[in-house]
Scaffold this motif. Structure first.
Motif, PDB file in Angstrom:
ATOM      1  N   TYR A 188      -0.826  13.694 -10.158  1.00  0.00           N
ATOM      2  CA  TYR A 188      -1.886  13.028  -9.397  1.00  0.00           C
ATOM      3  C   TYR A 188      -2.363  11.785 -10.154  1.00  0.00           C
ATOM      4  O   TYR A 188      -2.466  10.690  -9.596  1.00  0.00           O
ATOM      5  CB  TYR A 188      -3.040  14.010  -9.162  1.00  0.00           C
ATOM      6  N   TRP A 231      -1.342   3.633  -6.505  1.00  0.00           N
ATOM      7  CA  TRP A 231      -0.819   4.255  -5.293  1.00  0.00           C
ATOM      8  C   TRP A 231      -1.803   5.319  -4.821  1.00  0.00           C
ATOM      9  O   TRP A 231      -2.790   5.626  -5.476  1.00  0.00           O
ATOM     10  CB  TRP A 231       0.548   4.862  -5.552  1.00  0.00           C
ATOM     11  N   HIS A 232      -1.524   5.903  -3.670  1.00  0.00           N
ATOM     12  CA  HIS A 232      -2.449   6.830  -3.029  1.00  0.00           C
ATOM     13  C   HIS A 232      -1.758   8.176  -2.786  1.00  0.00           C
ATOM     14  O   HIS A 232      -0.841   8.258  -1.967  1.00  0.00           O
ATOM     15  CB  HIS A 232      -2.953   6.239  -1.715  1.00  0.00           C
ATOM     16  N   CYS A 260     -11.543  13.632  -5.453  1.00  0.00           N
ATOM     17  CA  CYS A 260     -10.649  13.114  -4.419  1.00  0.00           C
ATOM     18  C   CYS A 260     -11.292  13.250  -3.042  1.00  0.00           C
ATOM     19  O   CYS A 260     -12.364  13.803  -2.902  1.00  0.00           O
ATOM     20  CB  CYS A 260      -9.332  13.882  -4.450  1.00  0.00           C
ATOM     21  N   THR A 261     -10.597  12.751  -2.050  1.00  0.00           N
ATOM     22  CA  THR A 261     -10.957  12.986  -0.659  1.00  0.00           C
ATOM     23  C   THR A 261     -10.149  14.188  -0.197  1.00  0.00           C
ATOM     24  O   THR A 261      -8.930  14.211  -0.334  1.00  0.00           O
ATOM     25  CB  THR A 261     -10.640  11.781   0.222  1.00  0.00           C
ATOM     26  N   LEU A 291      -1.169  11.786  -1.281  1.00  0.00           N
ATOM     27  CA  LEU A 291      -1.476  12.613  -0.118  1.00  0.00           C
ATOM     28  C   LEU A 291      -0.752  13.928  -0.380  1.00  0.00           C
ATOM     29  O   LEU A 291       0.444  14.073  -0.109  1.00  0.00           O
ATOM     30  CB  LEU A 291      -0.991  11.956   1.175  1.00  0.00           C
ATOM     31  N   GLN A 312     -15.649  13.832   0.267  1.00  0.00           N
ATOM     32  CA  GLN A 312     -15.425  13.630  -1.158  1.00  0.00           C
ATOM     33  C   GLN A 312     -15.745  14.928  -1.890  1.00  0.00           C
ATOM     34  O   GLN A 312     -16.820  15.502  -1.688  1.00  0.00           O
ATOM     35  CB  GLN A 312     -16.314  12.504  -1.683  1.00  0.00           C
ATOM     36  N   ILE A 350       1.724   5.214  -0.284  1.00  0.00           N
ATOM     37  CA  ILE A 350       1.233   6.583  -0.142  1.00  0.00           C
ATOM     38  C   ILE A 350       2.341   7.515  -0.609  1.00  0.00           C
ATOM     39  O   ILE A 350       3.463   7.457  -0.105  1.00  0.00           O
ATOM     40  CB  ILE A 350       0.862   6.904   1.318  1.00  0.00           C
ATOM     41  N   VAL A 396      -2.185   7.681  -9.157  1.00  0.00           N
ATOM     42  CA  VAL A 396      -3.400   6.864  -9.082  1.00  0.00           C
ATOM     43  C   VAL A 396      -3.342   5.713 -10.084  1.00  0.00           C
ATOM     44  O   VAL A 396      -3.746   4.582  -9.775  1.00  0.00           O
ATOM     45  CB  VAL A 396      -4.651   7.745  -9.305  1.00  0.00           C
ATOM     46  N   PHE A 440       0.877  -1.168   0.000  1.00  0.00           N
ATOM     47  CA  PHE A 440       0.000   0.000   0.000  1.00  0.00           C
ATOM     48  C   PHE A 440       0.916   1.219   0.000  1.00  0.00           C
ATOM     49  O   PHE A 440       1.593   1.490   0.996  1.00  0.00           O
ATOM     50  CB  PHE A 440      -0.889  -0.013   1.253  1.00  0.00           C
TER      51      PHE A 440
END
Length: 99
Positions: free
Chosen positions: A36, A44-45, A92-93, A47, A81, A23, A40, A21
């Motif tokens: 970005y 991957w994530h 995105c969040t 932040l 969201q 980030i 994605v 996972f």
């Protein structure tokens, strides 16, 4: 900037197991929609820390709101969201905090 960032991502990508996972954190003013999307696309994530001068649209609203109006008191937090940014928008969040 694109070549500078994409080359290290490509080098790192090959060495990261698929079951990790990941980030990816960035500081203010490093946001770019292509960056970005590249993060994605790899699964991957992102932040990404952004400044308060942009705009967002909450999922339950029709209008854009200034990020500077989201948090108005020290100690407040918010997450949800959103569609972030007036141009080159991303879904995105968004998490916000005034410490």
């Amino acid at each position: 900037m694109t070549l500078f960032v994409q080359s290290p991502i490509k080098q790192i990508e090959d060495g990261i197991p698929d079951d990790w996972f990941v980030i990816v954190t960035t500081d203010r003013d490093l946001y770019a929609k292509w960056f970005y999307e590249a993060i994605v696309k790899l699964g991957w994530h992102p932040l990404m820390r952004i400044n308060h001068r942009g705009y967002y649209q909450a999922s339950n609203h029709q209008t854009l709101m200034s990020l500077s109006t989201l948090i108005i008191e020290v100690g407040q937090t918010w997450s949800g969201q959103v569609r972030c940014f007036k141009t080159n928008s991303v879904d995105c969040t968004l998490g916000a905090e005034m410490g």
